[in-house]
Write a protein that holds these residues in place. Sequence first.
Motif, PDB file in Angstrom:
ATOM      1  N   ASN A  66      12.380   1.573 -18.000  1.00 37.59           N
ATOM      2  CA  ASN A  66      12.062   2.231 -16.616  1.00 37.59           C
ATOM      3  C   ASN A  66      12.581   1.346 -15.643  1.00 37.59           C
ATOM      4  O   ASN A  66      12.783   0.338 -15.423  1.00 37.59           O
ATOM      5  N   TRP A  67      12.808   2.183 -14.517  1.00 36.51           N
ATOM      6  CA  TRP A  67      13.364   1.655 -13.127  1.00 36.51           C
ATOM      7  C   TRP A  67      12.296   1.338 -12.488  1.00 36.51           C
ATOM      8  O   TRP A  67      11.263   2.215 -12.151  1.00 36.51           O
ATOM      9  N   VAL A  98       9.477 -11.176   3.689  1.00 37.79           N
ATOM     10  CA  VAL A  98       8.223 -10.322   3.996  1.00 37.79           C
ATOM     11  C   VAL A  98       8.020  -9.578   5.419  1.00 37.79           C
ATOM     12  O   VAL A  98       8.146 -10.564   6.500  1.00 37.79           O
ATOM     13  N   ARG A  99       8.054  -8.468   5.404  1.00 40.66           N
ATOM     14  CA  ARG A  99       7.487  -7.814   6.664  1.00 40.66           C
ATOM     15  C   ARG A  99       6.192  -7.466   6.796  1.00 40.66           C
ATOM     16  O   ARG A  99       5.416  -7.840   8.007  1.00 40.66           O
ATOM     17  N   GLU A 100       5.784  -6.810   6.070  1.00 41.37           N
ATOM     18  CA  GLU A 100       4.272  -6.127   5.859  1.00 41.37           C
ATOM     19  C   GLU A 100       3.551  -5.625   4.549  1.00 41.37           C
ATOM     20  O   GLU A 100       4.358  -5.508   3.768  1.00 41.37           O
ATOM     21  N   ILE A 101       2.529  -5.755   4.406  1.00 40.35           N
ATOM     22  CA  ILE A 101       1.865  -5.015   3.015  1.00 40.35           C
ATOM     23  C   ILE A 101       1.869  -3.786   3.394  1.00 40.35           C
ATOM     24  O   ILE A 101       1.240  -3.044   4.542  1.00 40.35           O
ATOM     25  N   VAL A 102       2.303  -2.732   2.610  1.00 37.99           N
ATOM     26  CA  VAL A 102       2.184  -1.273   2.795  1.00 37.99           C
ATOM     27  C   VAL A 102       1.494  -0.542   1.574  1.00 37.99           C
ATOM     28  O   VAL A 102       1.305   0.765   1.937  1.00 37.99           O
ATOM     29  N   ALA A 103       1.005  -0.958   0.944  1.00 33.88           N
ATOM     30  CA  ALA A 103       0.090  -0.364  -0.150  1.00 33.88           C
ATOM     31  C   ALA A 103      -0.823  -1.552  -1.076  1.00 33.88           C
ATOM     32  O   ALA A 103      -0.161  -2.445  -1.308  1.00 33.88           O
ATOM     33  N   VAL A 104      -1.848  -0.951  -1.551  1.00 39.21           N
ATOM     34  CA  VAL A 104      -2.563  -1.841  -2.660  1.00 39.21           C
ATOM     35  C   VAL A 104      -3.166  -0.958  -3.409  1.00 39.21           C
ATOM     36  O   VAL A 104      -3.841   0.221  -3.158  1.00 39.21           O
ATOM     37  N   ARG A 105      -3.197  -1.209  -4.686  1.00 39.01           N
ATOM     38  CA  ARG A 105      -3.570  -0.721  -5.860  1.00 39.01           C
ATOM     39  C   ARG A 105      -4.794  -1.416  -6.473  1.00 39.01           C
ATOM     40  O   ARG A 105      -4.522  -2.295  -6.759  1.00 39.01           O
ATOM     41  N   ASP A 106      -5.950  -0.774  -6.872  1.00 39.62           N
ATOM     42  CA  ASP A 106      -6.734  -1.269  -7.687  1.00 39.62           C
ATOM     43  C   ASP A 106      -7.252  -0.683  -8.854  1.00 39.62           C
ATOM     44  O   ASP A 106      -7.551   0.565  -8.788  1.00 39.62           O
ATOM     45  N   TYR A 115      -3.076  -4.836  -7.209  1.00 40.77           N
ATOM     46  CA  TYR A 115      -1.508  -4.652  -6.986  1.00 40.77           C
ATOM     47  C   TYR A 115      -1.166  -4.563  -5.568  1.00 40.77           C
ATOM     48  O   TYR A 115      -1.666  -3.823  -5.035  1.00 40.77           O
ATOM     49  N   ILE A 116      -0.529  -5.532  -4.711  1.00 42.10           N
ATOM     50  CA  ILE A 116      -0.153  -5.486  -3.360  1.00 42.10           C
ATOM     51  C   ILE A 116       1.354  -5.449  -3.368  1.00 42.10           C
ATOM     52  O   ILE A 116       2.031  -6.125  -3.594  1.00 42.10           O
ATOM     53  N   ALA A 151       9.754   4.671 -12.946  1.00 44.57           N
ATOM     54  CA  ALA A 151       8.309   4.790 -13.175  1.00 44.57           C
ATOM     55  C   ALA A 151       7.508   5.469 -12.223  1.00 44.57           C
ATOM     56  O   ALA A 151       7.886   5.434 -10.928  1.00 44.57           O
ATOM     57  N   GLY A 152       6.483   6.347 -12.540  1.00 44.23           N
ATOM     58  CA  GLY A 152       5.802   6.936 -11.595  1.00 44.23           C
ATOM     59  C   GLY A 152       5.151   6.150 -10.470  1.00 44.23           C
ATOM     60  O   GLY A 152       5.187   6.763  -9.277  1.00 44.23           O
ATOM     61  N   PHE A 153       4.522   4.927 -10.868  1.00 41.85           N
ATOM     62  CA  PHE A 153       4.050   4.188  -9.916  1.00 41.85           C
ATOM     63  C   PHE A 153       4.827   3.721  -8.817  1.00 41.85           C
ATOM     64  O   PHE A 153       4.817   3.899  -7.420  1.00 41.85           O
TER      65      PHE A 153
END
Length: 189
Positions: A66-67, A98-106, A115-116, A151-153
């Motif tokens: 997967n890519w 790093v610029r910024e955090i754009v997503a968090v998965r729990d 996952y950040i 990959a879906g994620f």
Amino acid sequence: MAAKFCMECGQPLELRDFLGTERLACTGEGCKFVHWGNYSIGVGALVLRDEKVLLVRRAIEPGKGNWTNPGGYIEQHEPIEETIVREVYEESGVRAKVREIVAVRDQPRDIHNVYIAFAMEYQEGDPVPDGVESDGAGFFSLEEMKEMKVAGFTQWLVNIALNQTGAGLKADKSPIVPVNGHGFSILND
């Protein structure tokens, strides 16, 4: 795999109630060790260059073939911002900031995974796979990704990278009180 023995004295652990939650605790006399759980923290990079996103093709499981966006897990004493810079370089040979955090998965499960995802600024380097974790690397457009096994994620994260309209979460370099580590929040520009 569940812990079976105390990490401090080696005695067996048993389930005990702690404020309504069962936790593994040491059975050793005088030992107060409590096993609070198993956790892992992963990071992922969304590096853009000329309206294209940096992807690597997984050479190992999980997700072999997967890519995905470059990423990995933090080391015990490594600041999270250093982790993602290192992972991007290791997997692709690209330098990014790093610029910024754009997503968090729990993902609560036996090993609770957080996952950040970071939006990152491309600095230099042509994508080259590391030959261990990745066997392909490049910057790809949405059109090119339609023909790839992404990959879906990663698809979700790419959508965020290309279509985000908010400011994202940023490192708070001067919090009003010490945070004993690194704090991230929505900051006004």
